[in-house]
Structure formats: C-alpha cells, structure tokens
Scaffold this motif. Structure first.
Motif, PDB file in Angstrom:
ATOM      1  N   TYR A  66     -46.002  -5.795  -7.186  1.00 37.81           N
ATOM      2  CA  TYR A  66     -45.773  -7.129  -6.549  1.00 37.81           C
ATOM      3  C   TYR A  66     -46.691  -7.233  -5.572  1.00 37.81           C
ATOM      4  O   TYR A  66     -46.614  -6.298  -4.676  1.00 37.81           O
ATOM      5  N   PRO A  67     -48.073  -8.047  -5.498  1.00 35.40           N
ATOM      6  CA  PRO A  67     -48.950  -7.997  -4.562  1.00 35.40           C
ATOM      7  C   PRO A  67     -48.510  -8.350  -3.017  1.00 35.40           C
ATOM      8  O   PRO A  67     -49.127  -7.954  -2.105  1.00 35.40           O
ATOM      9  N   HIS A  68     -47.421  -9.149  -3.027  1.00 31.05           N
ATOM     10  CA  HIS A  68     -46.907  -9.481  -1.662  1.00 31.05           C
ATOM     11  C   HIS A  68     -46.062  -8.579  -0.905  1.00 31.05           C
ATOM     12  O   HIS A  68     -45.495  -8.852  -0.022  1.00 31.05           O
ATOM     13  N   MET A  69     -45.884  -7.505  -1.644  1.00 31.36           N
ATOM     14  CA  MET A  69     -44.861  -6.458  -0.994  1.00 31.36           C
ATOM     15  C   MET A  69     -45.574  -5.116  -0.794  1.00 31.36           C
ATOM     16  O   MET A  69     -46.366  -4.896  -1.694  1.00 31.36           O
ATOM     17  N   THR A  70     -45.160  -4.370   0.134  1.00 33.14           N
ATOM     18  CA  THR A  70     -45.649  -3.088   0.467  1.00 33.14           C
ATOM     19  C   THR A  70     -45.199  -2.159  -0.819  1.00 33.14           C
ATOM     20  O   THR A  70     -44.298  -2.715  -1.457  1.00 33.14           O
ATOM     21  N   ALA A  71     -45.736  -0.888  -0.845  1.00 28.37           N
ATOM     22  CA  ALA A  71     -45.286   0.015  -1.918  1.00 28.37           C
ATOM     23  C   ALA A  71     -43.800   0.245  -1.516  1.00 28.37           C
ATOM     24  O   ALA A  71     -43.166   0.319  -2.835  1.00 28.37           O
ATOM     25  N   LEU A  72     -43.411   0.369  -0.426  1.00 27.01           N
ATOM     26  CA  LEU A  72     -42.012   0.718  -0.302  1.00 27.01           C
ATOM     27  C   LEU A  72     -41.297  -0.394  -0.684  1.00 27.01           C
ATOM     28  O   LEU A  72     -40.084  -0.270  -1.444  1.00 27.01           O
ATOM     29  N   GLU A  73     -41.505  -1.935  -0.519  1.00 32.58           N
ATOM     30  CA  GLU A  73     -40.705  -2.915  -0.930  1.00 32.58           C
ATOM     31  C   GLU A  73     -40.726  -2.995  -2.331  1.00 32.58           C
ATOM     32  O   GLU A  73     -39.807  -3.548  -2.929  1.00 32.58           O
ATOM     33  N   ASN A  74     -42.000  -2.596  -3.083  1.00 28.97           N
ATOM     34  CA  ASN A  74     -42.239  -2.694  -4.664  1.00 28.97           C
ATOM     35  C   ASN A  74     -40.982  -2.007  -5.248  1.00 28.97           C
ATOM     36  O   ASN A  74     -40.458  -2.324  -6.094  1.00 28.97           O
ATOM     37  N   VAL A  75     -40.763  -0.694  -4.468  1.00 27.13           N
ATOM     38  CA  VAL A  75     -39.797   0.368  -5.295  1.00 27.13           C
ATOM     39  C   VAL A  75     -38.416   0.040  -5.009  1.00 27.13           C
ATOM     40  O   VAL A  75     -37.542   0.723  -5.591  1.00 27.13           O
ATOM     41  N   THR A  76     -38.238  -0.534  -3.676  1.00 32.13           N
ATOM     42  CA  THR A  76     -36.650  -0.756  -3.450  1.00 32.13           C
ATOM     43  C   THR A  76     -36.136  -2.265  -3.799  1.00 32.13           C
ATOM     44  O   THR A  76     -34.922  -2.222  -3.885  1.00 32.13           O
ATOM     45  N   ILE A  77     -36.957  -3.115  -4.332  1.00 36.51           N
ATOM     46  CA  ILE A  77     -36.578  -4.679  -4.523  1.00 36.51           C
ATOM     47  C   ILE A  77     -35.482  -4.408  -5.651  1.00 36.51           C
ATOM     48  O   ILE A  77     -34.281  -4.824  -5.431  1.00 36.51           O
TER      49      ILE A  77
END
Lengths: 242, 222
Positions: free
Chosen positions: A89-100
């Motif tokens: 997801y380009p609008h999220m950081t690496a951490l946000e990508n894995v935690t959503i």
C-alpha cells in the motif's frame, strides 16, 4: 493441508485448470513451474479464492474454500499471499503495511500489532526501514515487506506468485533467503517460480504444469535430472538453455 | 460623469457585499450538499451493483448534458406545476447542489477507479472486508487523485452560482444587474462584480494548484 480434487476452472471458453488433483501436506514446500499461460498462478489464486472454481473441491485446513457458507475472512487470514508486483500500500509506511490486517482483521491492539510488525520486519532484515514508504524502498526490500505483511497474520500457509520475477537480478537472493528461512521453519508453501535453483534446494516436490494440466509431480532431484514427460523435458531444456 | 458614477458605486458597495454574502451562502450550502451527495454517488458508481451504476450514470449524463440555466428554470418554474412550490433561494441551492453533485460524483468515481485493482486484491488476500478495503486502502489513495480537481470544481460551482440570479436570488450578479440600471457604466459595475467573484475564487485556485503539486510530489517521492 491443501487438497485439490478434480478442480476445473474456466475463463469464459478457456479451460484454464483441467482436472487438478494435488495434495499438499503440512510443512511441505511445493514449487509449481511451467510455461507462461499454463495456469500456475491461477492454481494458487484459487487456494484463497482470489479466483473462483467452477468444478471440483478445494479444501484448505479441513475447510472447503469454494463453498458459499465458508467464512472467507478466516481462511484468508490463515493464508499469506505474495504477489509478483509486491502490491504494497503506497500510502502507508512499511510498519503500517504489515500491521493493518492484524489490527483490522484479527482485532489486535495497535501497540501489540506494532511490536509484532517490528519483530517481523526485523526478521526479514528490514528493522531499519520500518518508517519508510514503499516508494523509498528497493524492489527486494518491498517484496520482503510484502512477505512480512503476510507473516504478521501468523498464517498456516504461504502462497508465492512469482515473487522474484519483477526484481533486478541482484535483489533476487535476498528474497529467496527469506523464503528459504520460512521453508526451514516448517511453513507450508506453494511457490510459483522460475528459480530452479531455489526449487532444487528447498522444494519437497515440483509440480510441472502445461496448458492447465498438471503434467508431472516429482521430487526436485528426479524432475530436474530425469523428467518423465516430453513436455517436461522441453520445458527444462528451454529454461536451462537461456 | 465617470467619477460621479464611481462615487455612486462605492456608495452602493454594501449592497454588493450583501449580494456577495448570498453568493457565498448559495455556493457554500450547495458545495456541502454536493460534496456529500457526490461522494456517496461516486463511491456507489465505482463499486455498487450494475443497476445502481446505470441509474447514477444516467443522472450524471442528464445533468452534464443540459444547460444549468434550464435546470434552474425546471426546478423553479416547472416543479410548481406538479405542486412543489419553492422560494428562489432554496430552488437555487437545490439546482446548484444537484449540478455540483453530478460533477463531484464523476471526480470521485474516477479517483476510485484510478487505484490499481491489485491494491484491492492484496487487501482481499489479507482478509480485509469490502468496507475495510475501501476505508483503509482504496479511498486514501483515491483522495490524492480526487482532491485537486475537487477544489477546482468548487471554483466552477461558485462561478456557476451567478446563473441563479436569473430567478431573482439577490446574489452579487443580481446586485450588478440592478445597479447597472442606476449607474449605466457596465464595465465599471460588472468589473466590480467580477472582482468580487475573483476575490472568493482566487484563494481556491491557488489551493487547488498547491494540492496538485503536493500530490504529485508525494507520488513521485524517491
């Protein structure tokens, strides 16, 4: 763990999967190879029902996947899926990508999810990249974030759809290393790939497909040394000669 | 003579400012309603079922394919024939909201459809529900595409609001009409009217340009 019984699938008139029968045991690593258009990607996309099937039965962890009553969310939460083009997801950081997904699907608290996310990203060698956006990462790093995204759901199965085909050659090994670690750790994996070195080393079995059919299933040493079919031989010649 | 008219015009400035207030009210209310309706219809158009998509598409085509002045007349003069009687102000707000909604619907639907389907696929594979996919994955990305033309549409809507003067709403354009009968210096009077519109629209134009640069920057950031 995964069981295909007489699975058939059509795209319009095109019979893309023909009488597929395949059992994948828990902890097994199965590499699927074959020429393009042979139905390998479609095969694994059916496992978490990204694609519907028209005939036959597909059972994952004792649950029929292609049944109207099946709780798809629960099945999908247990299956990690890695795409060729990463699809972060380009609008999220690496951490946000894995935690959503852990937060929204499994309802894990944010703090706990972030702890899990940090640990998982560190495990794939990206502990120093957690705050970066996908556009700031290299292809190999993006694919490792994608793998971490799958792992954060604590899946029973990981599916890989040509995970290294979109990568520059020097980045392929960093992704394959992560996949090798996963396989050693006992993860059940189905991997569509052209990386024959990886298949030879890591796979328990190689499935060779052509024109929507499974042509050959064999341990890698047998398949690579002594393919039993003409098409298998031709395929191996074509990829080993290039 | 010219300086006499100018003095007269400056004297009627409060009248123009009252008109500007009405313009801002009509446009503001229409933009709020138009944004809400436009977003709902845009999301449905991009993801709803076939029938809903068809209905919304037909409505958008109808509104975009007919002159706004005719739409105002239909609402103000023709609806009373079937028993729906409206004052000029609410009729104006309804007509302008409807117009803004149809354009915003297209902007929103276009923005949502511009998000690659692979994004939805990745979200599906991780178990996110349809609503969660829209809320956390698709919509935030679509907003980058939507925002700059949305603010641009706000500017167009404010300018389109000048047509509601035709049914007697006392907006700044109508203030110009009435004043020019007293002060027959068309250039001067409507110059002032134009200036007042410009004062409202210019900050928005700049804002739209700013958003466009910012969104591009975000997208192409290393």
């Amino acid at each position: 763990m995964i069981s295909f019984k007489n699975v058939n699938k059509w795209f319009g008139d095109l019979h893309v999967l023909q009488d597929i029968n395949l059992e994948v045991a828990q902890g097994e690593v199965v590499v699927i190879c074959g020429p393009s258009g042979s139905g390998k990607s479609t095969l694994i996309r059916c496992v978490n029902r990204l694609e519907p099937i028209q005939e036959g039965e597909l059972v994952v962890d004792n649950t029929p996947v292609h049944n109207k009553k099946t709780n798809l969310t629960k099945i999908r939460a247990e299956i990690g899926f890695i795409f060729q083009a990463f699809n972060l997801y380009p609008h999220m950081t690496a951490l946000e990508n894995v935690t959503i997904a852990p937060m929204k699907v499994k309802r894990i608290q944010k703090k706990e999810a972030e702890k899990l996310g940090r640990e998982t990203l560190t495990k794939v060698g990206l502990g120093d990249r957690i705050e970066q956006y996908p556009a700031q990462l290299s292809g190999g790093q993006e694919q490792r974030v994608a793998i971490a995204r799958g792992l954060c759901m604590n899946p029973k199965i990981m599916l890989f759809d040509e995970p290294t085909s979109a990568l520059d050659p020097e980045m392929i090994s960093e992704v394959l290393d992560v996949m090798r670690d996963l396989a050693m750790g006992g993860m059940t994996m189905m991997v569509v790939t052209h990386e024959m070195g990886f298949a030879r080393e890591v796979a328990d079995r190689v499935v060779f497909m052509d024109e929507g059919k499974i042509i050959e299933v064999a341990p890698p040493e047998d398949f690579f040394k002594n393919p039993q079919t003409v098409r298998g031989k031709a395929f191996l010649t074509s990829i080993l000669d290039h | 003579m010219w300086s006499f008219y100018l003095k007269e015009l400056i004297h009627s400035l409060p009248f123009f400012l009252d008109g500007l207030l009405v313009t801002v009210q009509v446009s503001g209310l229409s933009l709020i309603a138009g944004t809400i309706i436009g977003f709902i219809c845009g999301i449905l158009r991009a993801s709803g079922n076939k029938f809903v998509r068809f209905i919304i598409g037909a409505w958008v085509d109808l509104i975009r394919g007919t002159p706004f002045l005719v739409q105002i007349f239909i609402i103000f003069f023709i609806l009373p024939e079937v028993g729906i009687e409206l004052e000029a102000f609410p009729a104006a707000v309804i007509a302008l909201s409807n117009l803004a909604a149809s354009f915003i619907c297209e902007i929103v639907a276009g923005g949502i459809l511009s998000v690659p389907s692979e994004q939805k696929e990745a979200a599906t594979a991780s178990g996110l529900s349809g609503y969660q996919q829209m809320r956390y994955i698709v919509f935030p990305q679509a907003m980058r595409t939507i925002l700059p033309p949305l603010v641009g549409q706000y500017v167009l809507t404010i300018k389109d609001s000048s047509l509601v003067s035709a049914i007697g709403v006392m907006d700044v354009t109508r203030a110009g009409w009435l004043t020019v009968q007293r002060i027959p210096e068309g250039l001067m009077v409507f110059g002032l009217v134009g200036l007042l519109y410009f004062a409202v629209c210019y900050p928005l134009i700049n804002f739209s340009g700013y958003l466009e640069r910012r969104m591009n920057y975000e997208n192409t950031k290393l």
